[in-house]
Design a protein around this motif. Structure first.
Motif, PDB file in Angstrom:
ATOM      1  N   SER A   1       0.870  -1.175   0.000  1.00 16.08           N
ATOM      2  CA  SER A   1       0.000   0.000   0.000  1.00 16.08           C
ATOM      3  C   SER A   1       0.902   1.219   0.000  1.00 16.08           C
ATOM      4  O   SER A   1       2.014   1.161   0.536  1.00 16.08           O
ATOM      5  CB  SER A   1      -0.875   0.007   1.259  1.00 16.08           C
ATOM      6  OG  SER A   1      -1.483   1.265   1.437  1.00 16.08           O
TER       7      SER A   1
ATOM      8  N   GLN B   1      -1.232   5.433  11.741  1.00 17.02           N
ATOM      9  CA  GLN B   1      -1.166   4.232  10.911  1.00 17.02           C
ATOM     10  C   GLN B   1       0.031   3.340  11.241  1.00 17.02           C
ATOM     11  O   GLN B   1       0.458   2.557  10.399  1.00 17.02           O
ATOM     12  CB  GLN B   1      -1.092   4.620   9.436  1.00 17.02           C
ATOM     13  CG  GLN B   1      -2.331   5.252   8.893  1.00 17.02           C
ATOM     14  CD  GLN B   1      -2.263   5.416   7.385  1.00 17.02           C
ATOM     15  OE1 GLN B   1      -1.196   5.569   6.815  1.00 17.02           O
ATOM     16  NE2 GLN B   1      -3.397   5.380   6.738  1.00 17.02           N
TER      17      GLN B   1
ATOM     18  N   TYR C   1      -0.453  -0.572  10.511  1.00 15.33           N
ATOM     19  CA  TYR C   1      -0.694  -0.826   9.093  1.00 15.33           C
ATOM     20  C   TYR C   1       0.526  -0.458   8.255  1.00 15.33           C
ATOM     21  O   TYR C   1       0.968  -1.233   7.407  1.00 15.33           O
ATOM     22  CB  TYR C   1      -1.931  -0.043   8.633  1.00 15.33           C
ATOM     23  CG  TYR C   1      -2.349  -0.349   7.221  1.00 15.33           C
ATOM     24  CD1 TYR C   1      -2.960  -1.563   6.913  1.00 15.33           C
ATOM     25  CD2 TYR C   1      -2.165   0.574   6.207  1.00 15.33           C
ATOM     26  CE1 TYR C   1      -3.353  -1.847   5.612  1.00 15.33           C
ATOM     27  CE2 TYR C   1      -2.561   0.298   4.906  1.00 15.33           C
ATOM     28  CZ  TYR C   1      -3.158  -0.920   4.609  1.00 15.33           C
ATOM     29  OH  TYR C   1      -3.540  -1.186   3.325  1.00 15.33           O
ATOM     30  N   SER C   2       1.084   0.714   8.503  1.00 15.73           N
ATOM     31  CA  SER C   2       2.261   1.160   7.755  1.00 15.73           C
ATOM     32  C   SER C   2       3.430   0.211   7.961  1.00 15.73           C
ATOM     33  O   SER C   2       4.162  -0.096   7.016  1.00 15.73           O
ATOM     34  CB  SER C   2       2.663   2.575   8.171  1.00 15.73           C
ATOM     35  OG  SER C   2       1.688   3.493   7.782  1.00 15.73           O
TER      36      SER C   2
ATOM     37  N   LYS D   1       2.917  -2.961   5.900  1.00 12.93           N
ATOM     38  CA  LYS D   1       3.120  -2.727   4.469  1.00 12.93           C
ATOM     39  C   LYS D   1       4.591  -2.447   4.160  1.00 12.93           C
ATOM     40  O   LYS D   1       5.094  -2.842   3.103  1.00 12.93           O
ATOM     41  CB  LYS D   1       2.216  -1.606   3.972  1.00 12.93           C
ATOM     42  CG  LYS D   1       0.732  -1.938   4.111  1.00 12.93           C
ATOM     43  CD  LYS D   1       0.395  -3.278   3.462  1.00 12.93           C
ATOM     44  CE  LYS D   1      -1.068  -3.628   3.596  1.00 12.93           C
ATOM     45  NZ  LYS D   1      -1.422  -4.866   2.902  1.00 12.93           N
TER      46      LYS D   1
END
Length: 121
Positions: free
Chosen positions: A14, A23, A26-27, A30
């Motif tokens: 992403s 984030q 999530y970051s 990814k």
């Protein structure tokens, strides 16, 4: 793939791997996918295998449809193209990396994000 001395690894990350407020989990996940992609490119390149990564941005999916209108407006205001991508944009990027004509490309991140990767946050 190693046995056949040919293959294409195409991971999906992403553009959020670049980071953004709120984030962190999530970051980080990814960013790990990008690191894995690059490492596999180094480890498998001599065996005829490429490893690349697609980093989508705002894509029209059912998740997008569930967002409140104010959130959609805010996100689109940060989008250089001012619009969403669609699943075909991501599919076309995958097909590009899968093609034998892309056999000299490895370890790369292809952003399908309407320019959103030009800045983080």
């Amino acid at each position: 793939m190693v046995e056949k001395k040919h293959g294409r690894i195409i991971n999906i990350a992403s553009r959020a791997w670049l980071g953004g407020p709120g984030q962190a989990p999530y970051s980080s996940a990814k960013a790990g996918m990008v690191g894995l992609t690059r490492t596999l490119a180094l480890e498998l390149g001599g065996k005829g295998i490429t490893s690349n990564c697609i980093a989508p941005g705002l894509i029209h999916t059912p998740l997008w449809d569930e967002l409140p209108e104010k959130n959609k407006a805010f996100l689109l205001s940060k989008q250089p193209t001012g619009k969403l991508g669609d699943v075909d944009d991501v599919a076309n990027a995958i097909l590009f990396f899968a093609d034998d004509d892309a056999g000299f490309i490895t370890g790369q991140v292809l952003y399908t994000c309407g320019g959103r990767s030009l800045f983080s946050g």
